[in-house]
Enzyme design. Structure first.
Site, PDB file in Angstrom:
ATOM      1  N   SER A 144     -10.229  21.992  23.801  1.00 35.87           N
ATOM      2  CA  SER A 144     -10.970  22.497  22.634  1.00 35.87           C
ATOM      3  C   SER A 144     -11.232  23.980  22.847  1.00 35.87           C
ATOM      4  O   SER A 144     -11.401  24.439  23.987  1.00 35.87           O
ATOM      5  CB  SER A 144     -12.311  21.770  22.500  1.00 35.87           C
ATOM      6  OG  SER A 144     -13.089  22.373  21.489  1.00 35.87           O
ATOM      7  N   TYR A 158     -20.163  18.944  26.156  1.00 40.14           N
ATOM      8  CA  TYR A 158     -18.802  18.723  25.645  1.00 40.14           C
ATOM      9  C   TYR A 158     -17.905  19.916  25.993  1.00 40.14           C
ATOM     10  O   TYR A 158     -16.779  19.748  26.470  1.00 40.14           O
ATOM     11  CB  TYR A 158     -18.878  18.519  24.130  1.00 40.14           C
ATOM     12  CG  TYR A 158     -17.566  18.542  23.396  1.00 40.14           C
ATOM     13  CD1 TYR A 158     -16.743  17.418  23.332  1.00 40.14           C
ATOM     14  CD2 TYR A 158     -17.136  19.705  22.739  1.00 40.14           C
ATOM     15  CE1 TYR A 158     -15.535  17.452  22.643  1.00 40.14           C
ATOM     16  CE2 TYR A 158     -15.938  19.737  22.056  1.00 40.14           C
ATOM     17  CZ  TYR A 158     -15.135  18.616  22.003  1.00 40.14           C
ATOM     18  OH  TYR A 158     -13.940  18.658  21.326  1.00 40.14           O
TER      19      TYR A 158
HETATM   20  P1  NAP Z   1     -12.140  11.479  16.398  1.00 38.56           P
HETATM   21  O1  NAP Z   1     -11.667  11.457  14.987  1.00 38.56           O
HETATM   22  O2  NAP Z   1     -13.588  11.298  16.681  1.00 38.56           O
HETATM   23  O3  NAP Z   1     -11.279  10.406  17.227  1.00 38.56           O
HETATM   24  C1  NAP Z   1     -11.551  10.192  18.573  1.00 38.56           C
HETATM   25  C2  NAP Z   1     -10.612   9.139  19.083  1.00 38.56           C
HETATM   26  O4  NAP Z   1     -10.876   8.943  20.474  1.00 38.56           O
HETATM   27  C3  NAP Z   1     -10.781   7.797  18.407  1.00 38.56           C
HETATM   28  O5  NAP Z   1      -9.495   7.280  18.134  1.00 38.56           O
HETATM   29  C4  NAP Z   1     -11.493   6.939  19.460  1.00 38.56           C
HETATM   30  O6  NAP Z   1     -11.098   5.554  19.437  1.00 38.56           O
HETATM   31  C5  NAP Z   1     -10.972   7.565  20.732  1.00 38.56           C
HETATM   32  N1  NAP Z   1     -11.848   7.323  21.876  1.00 38.56           N
HETATM   33  C6  NAP Z   1     -13.135   7.696  22.029  1.00 38.56           C
HETATM   34  N2  NAP Z   1     -13.607   7.286  23.212  1.00 38.56           N
HETATM   35  C7  NAP Z   1     -12.598   6.619  23.814  1.00 38.56           C
HETATM   36  C8  NAP Z   1     -12.470   5.940  25.051  1.00 38.56           C
HETATM   37  N3  NAP Z   1     -13.489   5.870  25.925  1.00 38.56           N
HETATM   38  N4  NAP Z   1     -11.286   5.347  25.332  1.00 38.56           N
HETATM   39  C9  NAP Z   1     -10.250   5.402  24.469  1.00 38.56           C
HETATM   40  N5  NAP Z   1     -10.307   6.034  23.288  1.00 38.56           N
HETATM   41  C10 NAP Z   1     -11.477   6.637  22.964  1.00 38.56           C
HETATM   42  O7  NAP Z   1     -11.764  12.850  17.121  1.00 38.56           O
HETATM   43  P2  NAP Z   1     -10.694  14.009  16.806  1.00 38.56           P
HETATM   44  O8  NAP Z   1     -11.410  15.077  16.078  1.00 38.56           O
HETATM   45  O9  NAP Z   1      -9.432  13.466  16.305  1.00 38.56           O
HETATM   46  O10 NAP Z   1     -10.517  14.557  18.304  1.00 38.56           O
HETATM   47  C11 NAP Z   1      -9.427  14.216  19.129  1.00 38.56           C
HETATM   48  C12 NAP Z   1      -9.450  15.152  20.322  1.00 38.56           C
HETATM   49  O11 NAP Z   1      -9.422  16.504  19.854  1.00 38.56           O
HETATM   50  C13 NAP Z   1     -10.718  15.017  21.174  1.00 38.56           C
HETATM   51  O12 NAP Z   1     -10.406  15.142  22.534  1.00 38.56           O
HETATM   52  C14 NAP Z   1     -11.553  16.193  20.709  1.00 38.56           C
HETATM   53  O13 NAP Z   1     -12.439  16.616  21.716  1.00 38.56           O
HETATM   54  C15 NAP Z   1     -10.490  17.221  20.428  1.00 38.56           C
HETATM   55  N6  NAP Z   1     -10.926  18.280  19.512  1.00 38.56           N
HETATM   56  C16 NAP Z   1     -11.290  18.008  18.236  1.00 38.56           C
HETATM   57  C17 NAP Z   1     -11.703  19.057  17.427  1.00 38.56           C
HETATM   58  C18 NAP Z   1     -12.127  18.865  16.001  1.00 38.56           C
HETATM   59  O14 NAP Z   1     -12.597  19.838  15.375  1.00 38.56           O
HETATM   60  N7  NAP Z   1     -11.971  17.695  15.424  1.00 38.56           N
HETATM   61  C19 NAP Z   1     -11.761  20.367  17.925  1.00 38.56           C
HETATM   62  C20 NAP Z   1     -11.392  20.574  19.235  1.00 38.56           C
HETATM   63  C21 NAP Z   1     -10.974  19.539  20.020  1.00 38.56           C
HETATM   64  P3  NAP Z   1     -11.845   4.439  18.516  1.00 38.56           P
HETATM   65  O15 NAP Z   1     -11.850   5.006  17.106  1.00 38.56           O
HETATM   66  O16 NAP Z   1     -11.014   3.218  18.662  1.00 38.56           O
HETATM   67  O17 NAP Z   1     -13.233   4.283  19.062  1.00 38.56           O
END
Ligand code: NAP
Length: 249
Positions: A144, A158
């Site tokens: 991130s 985080y």
């Molecule tokens: P999201 O929509 O909240 O999805 C998170 C995913 O992670 C879900 O599929 C969830 O599974 C899974 N997950 C959570 N805890 C887990 C565990 N203990 N074991 C296995 N799976 C787990 O998040 P996103 O925004 O797509 O983010 C994906 C990645 O991008 C993350 O690493 C996040 O930090 C990074 N990121 C996101 C942003 C942003 O603005 N969105 C920015 C920077 C970085 P379930 O749904 O089955 O619980």
């Protein structure tokens, strides 16, 4: 030759789902790990299968070592090969200042974002490294921009977990560089997914988008394209590197 096998952790929604769908388009057989939302993961599998590719959903909490071992065992049994990993699963917690955080919260963030990524990277290396008789491969860690910006007043825990993930990328890339494995990171900025709701502010991207030089939040598919490029042969001399997918923020 059989299709390459990729595992996307947290692949049921958001950035992980976009990575899984694009990986299938690019010819991978896709394993979609999920934690709690079986329905979402099944929908991604169905979308991939309806496009004529193969996919499998596997439940596992990546922070739990036994569950990670079980998940990789299932992949071995079903496919007998392993070529690529996207460490995407990640969590954050409600926005607060550091002086309000307790150990349970901090440990929960670190367990998924750091320990979970280490465990999956370890299992991937055990299968892909030429040192262990593997045929090589690639890992992309979804970090991130928070790792650099620090997320003050929101979730410094985080941000710190993502800085640790970046150190895993740098160190592991060097450790396995001569074993036909490349390890890189993608640092998304403000991306339209449901993650912001778990921080307590579903509209966070809208509130902050004026701070983005490009003036908008990003889409999950824009992050997926960077991750899939890093995994591809086009990135054959790229390891220990990072792509910021953040509109300039
Ligand atoms: P999201 O929509 O909240 O999805 C998170 C995913 O992670 C879900 O599929 C969830 O599974 C899974 N997950 C959570 N805890 C887990 C565990 N203990 N074991 C296995 N799976 C787990 O998040 P996103 O925004 O797509 O983010 C994906 C990645 O991008 C993350 O690493 C996040 O930090 C990074 N990121 C996101 C942003 C942003 O603005 N969105 C920015 C920077 C970085 P379930 O749904 O089955 O619980």
């Amino acid at each position: 030759m059989a299709e390459k096998l990729i595992l996307v952790t947290g692949g049921g929604r958001g950035i992980g789902a976009a990575c899984a769908l694009l990986a299938a388009e690019r010819g991978y057989t896709v394993c979609i790990n999920y934690h709690s939302d079986a329905g979402a993961a099944a929908a991604v599998v169905a979308a991939i299968e309806s496009a004529g590719a193969s996919a499998l959903a596997i439940q596992a909490d990546v922070s739990n070592e036994a569950e990670v071992l079980r998940m990789f065992g299932q992949i071995d049994e079903r496919f007998g090969r392993f070529d690529a990993l996207i460490n995407n699963a990640g969590v954050l917690a409600p926005q607060m200042r550091v002086e309000q955080m307790d150990a349970a919260r901090i440990n929960r963030i670190l367990a998924t974002n750091v320990t979970g990524s280490f465990l999956c990277a370890r299992e991937a290396v055990r299968r892909m490294s030429t040192r262990h008789g593997g045929g090589g491969g690639a890992i992309v860690n979804i970090s991130s921009r928070a790792a650099v910006l620090g997320s003050p007043g929101e979730y410094v825990d985080y941000a710190a977990s993502k800085a640790a993930l970046d150190a895993l990328t740098t160190g592991l890339a060097k450790e396995v560089a001569q074993e036909q494995i490349r390890v890189n990171g993608v640092r998304p900025g403000l991306i339209h997914t449901r993650m912001h709701a778990s921080g307590g502010e579903p509209g966070r991207v809208g509130r902050l988008q004026s701070s983005v030089p490009m003036g908008r939040g990003g889409e999950a598919a824009e992050v997926a394209r960077a991750a899939l490029w890093l995994l591809s042969a086009e990135a054959s001399y790229t390891t220990g590197s990072f792509i910021d997918v953040s509109g300039g923020r």
